[in-house]
Design an enzyme around this catalytic site. Structure first.
Site, PDB file in Angstrom:
ATOM      1  N   LYS A 144      68.676  29.149  38.221  1.00 23.32           N
ATOM      2  CA  LYS A 144      68.774  28.305  37.024  1.00 23.32           C
ATOM      3  C   LYS A 144      67.415  28.263  36.311  1.00 23.32           C
ATOM      4  CE  LYS A 144      72.055  26.157  39.995  1.00 23.32           C
ATOM      5  NZ  LYS A 144      73.275  26.653  39.443  1.00 23.32           N
ATOM      6  N   ASP A 204      67.857  18.307  46.809  1.00 20.51           N
ATOM      7  CA  ASP A 204      68.371  19.583  46.281  1.00 20.51           C
ATOM      8  C   ASP A 204      68.033  19.663  44.794  1.00 20.51           C
ATOM      9  OD1 ASP A 204      69.789  21.692  45.273  1.00 20.51           O
ATOM     10  OD2 ASP A 204      71.755  21.014  45.992  1.00 20.51           O
ATOM     11  N   TRP A 228      78.036  18.764  44.354  1.00 21.93           N
ATOM     12  CA  TRP A 228      77.041  19.435  45.204  1.00 21.93           C
ATOM     13  C   TRP A 228      76.601  18.547  46.351  1.00 21.93           C
ATOM     14  CZ3 TRP A 228      77.336  24.285  45.518  1.00 21.93           C
ATOM     15  CH2 TRP A 228      77.764  25.023  44.409  1.00 21.93           C
TER      16      TRP A 228
END
Ligand code: PMP
Length: 359
Positions: free
Chosen positions: A195, A171, A101
């Site tokens: 999530k 993030d 990511w």
């Protein structure tokens, strides 16, 4: 019958939230309509949106120095929005590379600014985080970006980097609300919802007010933090159903006892799973112990040929979505806030039993 869903996102939701949503689905708040059928500008929906913000601010301890935005385009949209808002063309921005990511964030930022990768964990196969003392932004950086939890690699920072006077951007997609965090250390926190916050389709951005309002020329208005803040995140029609569900999830987190309670539960769940993996040579986890994620636990079987059997038998036992990310293979259990300890116990019992039969 509900299964234990170990998916990385979209992920399991608290059952109480789903039941409340079902209860309210066709007649929400006595309106005779579903929440998804009312105007985002209606008094009733505006109250839902405001309550979600208030709860989020309370849970995370977000002061008035920050805007709280609920945007679309996911965390991936933010990979571009961040450099567009915080850096001009040609400006230097610093990124930490801890895996998949981080790399996506870096790739997108390169289209907008001069990216300096100030730490790269490639040498460890992305199984570590950089040493806290070695981490600092490149000179003249507009910000330092890092990924506190790598969802695919299962690598999580146990500390908040010290960026000095340089704005720190993070993030938090796969770790938001999993434990308390000192928001004041950050200039910008962002997280896709799917999530720990709710369903897919909405993205949280917490940004210092003094950093909003400097978007580069040409920034689309839906990506401009100041413009979105001025419009209460409703410059375009927001994903009302997702926003409402995020509000229910935040209420649920409060009922559990807030972030200290979530942290205690998450720590216990992760310890139980890592202990099961560590106890036996049949299972292994590639991540350095100090950098192991509480949320995403990748693991391998000593005999990888047994993986399909493991997945099939797990599914039969009501344990689903345990395959590793398609880019890395292996197995992975995502154990976000909504995964109860009983789910992890069912998994670790299954793992021991599977080893007994196949080890
Ligand atoms: N960052 C992290 C850490 C993620 O786990 C994900 C999604 N799995 C993303 C960014 C991308 O999020 P989205 O799909 O919401 O754009």
């Amino acid at each position: 019958m509900r299964v234990f869903n170990f998916a990385a996102g979209p992920a399991t939701m608290p059952l109480e939230v789903l039941e409340q949503a079902r209860e309210e689905l066709t007649d929400w708040s006595g309106s005779g309509m579903s929440v998804m059928e009312v105007s985002h500008r209606s008094k009733a929906f505006v109250a839902v949106a405001a309550a979600a913000e208030t709860r989020l601010r309370r849970l995370l301890g977000v002061s008035d120095d920050y805007h709280v935005l609920f945007l679309q385009g996911g965390a991936t949209g933010q990979f571009a929005a961040i450099p567009m808002n915080l850096a001009g063309p040609g400006d230097t921005v610093s990124y930490v590379n801890t895996g998949a990511w981080s790399k996506k964030a870096i790739g997108e930022a390169r289209r907008f600014a001069e990216v300096e990768v100030v730490a790269d964990e490639a040498a460890s196969g992305y199984s570590t985080v950089p040493d806290a003392t070695s981490l600092s932004p490149a000179p003249g950086s507009r910000y330092l970006h890092y990924t506190p939890n790598e969802t695919i690699g299962g690598v999580e920072f146990g500390y908040v980097p010290d960026a000095g006077d340089v704005p720190l951007v993070a993030d938090f997609s796969s770790t938001i609300l999993s434990r308390p965090v000192d928001v004041d250390r950050f200039s910008l926190i962002y997280a896709g919802a799917q999530k720990n916050l709710g369903p897919a389709g909405i993205c949280l951005v917490i940004v210092r007010k003094d950093l909003a309002g400097q978007a580069r020329d040409g920034t689309p208005m839906v990506w401009d933090y100041a413009q979105m803040a001025a419009a209460d995140s409703m410059l375009n029609t927001p994903p009302t159903l997702a926003w409402y569900l995020v509000g229910l999830v935040l209420e649920w987190v409060e009922r559990q006892g807030g972030l200290p309670a979530m942290a205690a539960r998450n720590r216990a769940k992760a310890e139980q799973l890592y202990t099961t993996i560590e106890e036996s040579p049949f299972y292994s986890n590639p991540v350095a112990p100090a950098a192991r994620s509480w949320m995403n636990v990748p693991f391998l079987l000593a005999d990888s040929a047994l993986e399909p059997t493991f997945l099939t038998e797990a599914r039969e036992a009501g344990l689903v979505n345990l395959e590793g990310h398609r880019s890395v293979g292996g197995l992975r259990a995502s154990i976000y806030n909504a995964m109860p300890l009983e789910g992890v116990t069912a998994l670790t019992d299954f793992m021991k039993e599977f080893e007994r039969r196949h080890g």
